[in-house]
Design a protein around this motif. Sequence first.
Motif, PDB file in Angstrom:
ATOM      1  N   SER A   8       0.854  -1.183   0.000  1.00 39.54           N
ATOM      2  CA  SER A   8       0.000   0.000   0.000  1.00 39.54           C
ATOM      3  C   SER A   8       0.894   1.237   0.000  1.00 39.54           C
ATOM      4  O   SER A   8       2.130   1.130   0.008  1.00 39.54           O
ATOM      5  CB  SER A   8      -0.898   0.015   1.244  1.00 39.54           C
ATOM      6  N   TYR A   9       0.279   2.401   0.027  1.00 37.49           N
ATOM      7  CA  TYR A   9       1.059   3.634   0.064  1.00 37.49           C
ATOM      8  C   TYR A   9       1.688   3.877   1.435  1.00 37.49           C
ATOM      9  O   TYR A   9       2.478   4.796   1.600  1.00 37.49           O
ATOM     10  CB  TYR A   9       0.201   4.831  -0.357  1.00 37.49           C
ATOM     11  N   GLN A  10       1.346   3.049   2.421  1.00 40.34           N
ATOM     12  CA  GLN A  10       2.021   3.119   3.717  1.00 40.34           C
ATOM     13  C   GLN A  10       3.234   2.183   3.764  1.00 40.34           C
ATOM     14  O   GLN A  10       3.995   2.205   4.730  1.00 40.34           O
ATOM     15  CB  GLN A  10       1.036   2.747   4.832  1.00 40.34           C
ATOM     16  N   SER A  11       3.410   1.380   2.727  1.00 38.18           N
ATOM     17  CA  SER A  11       4.510   0.424   2.696  1.00 38.18           C
ATOM     18  C   SER A  11       5.847   1.130   2.458  1.00 38.18           C
ATOM     19  O   SER A  11       5.903   2.209   1.864  1.00 38.18           O
ATOM     20  CB  SER A  11       4.282  -0.611   1.586  1.00 38.18           C
TER      21      SER A  11
ATOM     22  N   LYS B 137      -6.061  18.390  -5.085  1.00 34.93           N
ATOM     23  CA  LYS B 137      -5.986  16.940  -5.283  1.00 34.93           C
ATOM     24  C   LYS B 137      -4.647  16.394  -4.803  1.00 34.93           C
ATOM     25  O   LYS B 137      -4.583  15.327  -4.173  1.00 34.93           O
ATOM     26  CB  LYS B 137      -6.191  16.610  -6.770  1.00 34.93           C
ATOM     27  N   VAL B 138      -3.578  17.130  -5.070  1.00 35.73           N
ATOM     28  CA  VAL B 138      -2.246  16.717  -4.625  1.00 35.73           C
ATOM     29  C   VAL B 138      -2.191  16.660  -3.104  1.00 35.73           C
ATOM     30  O   VAL B 138      -1.650  15.711  -2.516  1.00 35.73           O
ATOM     31  CB  VAL B 138      -1.167  17.680  -5.170  1.00 35.73           C
TER      32      VAL B 138
ATOM     33  N   GLU C 156      -1.947  13.404   1.943  1.00 37.39           N
ATOM     34  CA  GLU C 156      -2.530  12.993   3.222  1.00 37.39           C
ATOM     35  C   GLU C 156      -2.745  11.484   3.282  1.00 37.39           C
ATOM     36  O   GLU C 156      -2.809  10.901   4.373  1.00 37.39           O
ATOM     37  CB  GLU C 156      -3.863  13.713   3.445  1.00 37.39           C
ATOM     38  N   LYS C 157      -2.823  10.844   2.119  1.00 35.33           N
ATOM     39  CA  LYS C 157      -3.007   9.394   2.048  1.00 35.33           C
ATOM     40  C   LYS C 157      -1.683   8.645   1.908  1.00 35.33           C
ATOM     41  O   LYS C 157      -1.678   7.441   1.656  1.00 35.33           O
ATOM     42  CB  LYS C 157      -3.937   9.052   0.874  1.00 35.33           C
ATOM     43  N   GLY C 158      -0.565   9.375   2.044  1.00 39.46           N
ATOM     44  CA  GLY C 158       0.740   8.737   2.010  1.00 39.46           C
ATOM     45  C   GLY C 158       1.433   8.743   0.672  1.00 39.46           C
ATOM     46  O   GLY C 158       2.507   8.151   0.524  1.00 39.46           O
ATOM     47  N   VAL C 159       0.853   9.407  -0.328  1.00 43.43           N
ATOM     48  CA  VAL C 159       1.448   9.453  -1.668  1.00 43.43           C
ATOM     49  C   VAL C 159       2.506  10.545  -1.718  1.00 43.43           C
ATOM     50  O   VAL C 159       2.245  11.677  -1.314  1.00 43.43           O
ATOM     51  CB  VAL C 159       0.382   9.710  -2.751  1.00 43.43           C
ATOM     52  N   LYS C 160       3.685  10.207  -2.209  1.00 49.71           N
ATOM     53  CA  LYS C 160       4.741  11.211  -2.383  1.00 49.71           C
ATOM     54  C   LYS C 160       4.602  11.849  -3.767  1.00 49.71           C
ATOM     55  O   LYS C 160       5.129  11.343  -4.757  1.00 49.71           O
ATOM     56  CB  LYS C 160       6.117  10.568  -2.266  1.00 49.71           C
TER      57      LYS C 160
END
Length: 312
Positions: free
Chosen positions: A17-20, A301-302, A307-311
Amino acid sequence: MKLITSVELKRIPNPISYQSKLVLLGSCFAENMGNQFAQLGFTSHTNPFGILFHPLALQRLVERAIRADYFTQSDLVQHNGLWHCFELHSVCSNVDSVEMLSEINAKLNALKAQLEQATHICITLGTAWVYRHLERDEVVANCHKISQNQFAKELLSVAQIENALQELMTAIHAVNPSVQVVFTISPVRHSKDGLVENQRSKAHLLVALHHLLEKCSAYYFPAYEILLDELRDYRFYADDLLHPSDLAVRYIWDKWLSATTTPETQALITEVEAVQKSRQHRPFNPDTAEHQAFLEKLDKKVEELQEKGVKT
């Protein structure tokens, strides 16, 4: 009408996931996958010491990093005005040996931390053929274009490969017991070895790896089998007829996502790709109110993705 033979994909026990936190090591196929993860905003680190093709090189590097066994001057060799290390790719070479040692030992510290903190470690094996430096009597990771007569070419046995991979797994789990290890075999053919020899090499890797998988909880993604069985046509190869084409890489990547990520992560990836496409938009007139509203919407959107962990 069925036009291809599909390779069965098993779901990974611990999805990405994006937390990985991802570490990718190995052949140029690991580079391809790592670039995809980086472009999509995952937390990932790929081949800090350059491409490494065979299991002994990967085992040695991982064990060295975990033990904090720093490189010294005795590990270096000078050739054509550069200092090289037989354990590393030429991207690490340097005209200054002191500077080189400082850089690669700093990378060693970083790799140790990455291995300890990773949620997923992905290892791509490229070949079972290795070169032994005759004077040092040691298998090298890279010959650095030093004269061929200083090396002997060897094919690692199934037992040697299995032992190297078992030692690698033991080292990783000693510092990170809960990490999900993922193995792949690179679908790239090593034609310089000869096509028959390449098949012998891949066969040794496959047999040894599957012996290991029968005894441990690592996950296997069949990139090699997908290219050979589902995409068995030269239109899925690059111009050299050895590497997978961009289309094939994308196909395998999509298969990878379906097997190793959650539906929620796949939905986020779709959103990230949409943002990236929007960023490439070039307006005819950037000063219009319409375009300013577009940019504000894009910035929002960025922020939501971050906030959801996406760089992003």
